[in-house]
Design a protein around this motif. Structure first.
Motif, PDB file in Angstrom:
ATOM      1  N   PRO A  14       0.801  -1.231   0.000  1.00  0.00           N
ATOM      2  CA  PRO A  14       0.000   0.000   0.000  1.00  0.00           C
ATOM      3  C   PRO A  14       0.830   1.276   0.000  1.00  0.00           C
ATOM      4  N   GLY A  15       2.059   1.213   0.524  1.00  0.00           N
ATOM      5  CA  GLY A  15       2.941   2.373   0.502  1.00  0.00           C
ATOM      6  C   GLY A  15       2.298   3.640   1.040  1.00  0.00           C
ATOM      7  N   PRO A  16       2.217   4.710   0.213  1.00  0.00           N
ATOM      8  CA  PRO A  16       1.752   6.012   0.703  1.00  0.00           C
ATOM      9  C   PRO A  16       0.389   6.008   1.378  1.00  0.00           C
ATOM     10  N   SER A  17      -0.546   5.175   0.914  1.00  0.00           N
ATOM     11  CA  SER A  17      -1.877   5.169   1.532  1.00  0.00           C
ATOM     12  C   SER A  17      -1.816   4.717   2.984  1.00  0.00           C
ATOM     13  N   ALA A  18      -0.860   3.854   3.313  1.00  0.00           N
ATOM     14  CA  ALA A  18      -0.676   3.428   4.700  1.00  0.00           C
ATOM     15  C   ALA A  18       0.186   4.428   5.468  1.00  0.00           C
ATOM     16  N   TRP A  19       1.238   4.915   4.841  1.00  0.00           N
ATOM     17  CA  TRP A  19       2.115   5.888   5.521  1.00  0.00           C
ATOM     18  C   TRP A  19       1.343   7.115   5.983  1.00  0.00           C
ATOM     19  N   ARG A  20       0.387   7.540   5.156  1.00  0.00           N
ATOM     20  CA  ARG A  20      -0.354   8.772   5.444  1.00  0.00           C
ATOM     21  C   ARG A  20      -1.027   8.718   6.817  1.00  0.00           C
TER      22      ARG A  20
END
Length: 205
Positions: A14-20
């Motif tokens: 998920p990368g950015p969607s989770a980091w956010r």
């Protein structure tokens, strides 16, 4: 859960969607959440989520950095650090886990590489890995790199009640910064962002 972890490597990251979910609000989202090629002068580091059996399931260790460290003093972190010359990110993650925790982890135990994430303050690309070992490790901390360690049950990471905020003053303003709370420990910043991605993957199993 540990039987299903074998399938996590086939999932989309998920990368950015989770980091956010754990992004400090004072950080430029367009810079911190970017997935882009490495630029000249940017360095590499690696960290390891070391899953192992515990009472009632699985857990992993986090470290508290010594107060005298030049960078990240007193912060909670995953075992890891900068790459040495001619070293791969995976090699670095395993070496640092040995140096910081005294735990030898074999490359065959590594089940997942998560999304590389850029650390704006230190100018590092951080490569996170997850390993699963069959026995509970015994830790021998290197005091120059870790003043203490504690265990986080995977069930606690996946429990929505562990997500919270805390007040932090930056740039002359008080911000409410997202974090994980595990007992009296607050995990925020890059470590929390990495754990948010892992939690999103593990929750889908």
């Amino acid at each position: 859960m540990n039987n299903h972890l074998n399938g996590i490597a086939g999932m989309s990251l998920p990368g950015p969607s989770a980091w956010r979910l754990m992004l400090p609000p004072y950080i430029d989202e367009s810079r911190q959440l970017a997935i882009r090629p490495k630029k000249e002068g940017e360095k590499d580091a690696a960290v390891l989520i070391l899953l192992h059996p515990c009472e009632g399931g699985l857990s992993f260790p986090l470290l508290e950095r010594p107060s005298q460290m030049r960078h990240h003093a007193g912060q909670i972190a995953l075992p890891g650090g900068a790459l040495e010359p001619n070293e791969t990110p995976l090699d670095a993650a395993l070496r640092e886990t040995w140096e910081e925790l005294g735990v030898a982890v074999q490359a065959a135990s590594v089940r997942l590489s998560l999304s590389p994430i850029f650390a704006l303050p230190s100018n590092y690309w951080v490569y996170p890995f997850m390993a699963l070992v069959e026995t509970t490790p015994s830790y021998t901390l290197t005091e120059q790199k870790a003043s203490s360690s504690f265990e986080v049950p995977l069930s606690a990471l996946l429990n929505s009640s562990s997500r919270s905020t805390f007040p932090l003053r930056r740039n002359g303003r008080l911000w409410e910064v997202p974090c994980f709370r595990f007992g009296d420990r607050i995990v925020w910043g890059l470590t929390a962002m990495i754990l948010a991605e892992f939690a999103k993957l593990a929750a889908g199993l």
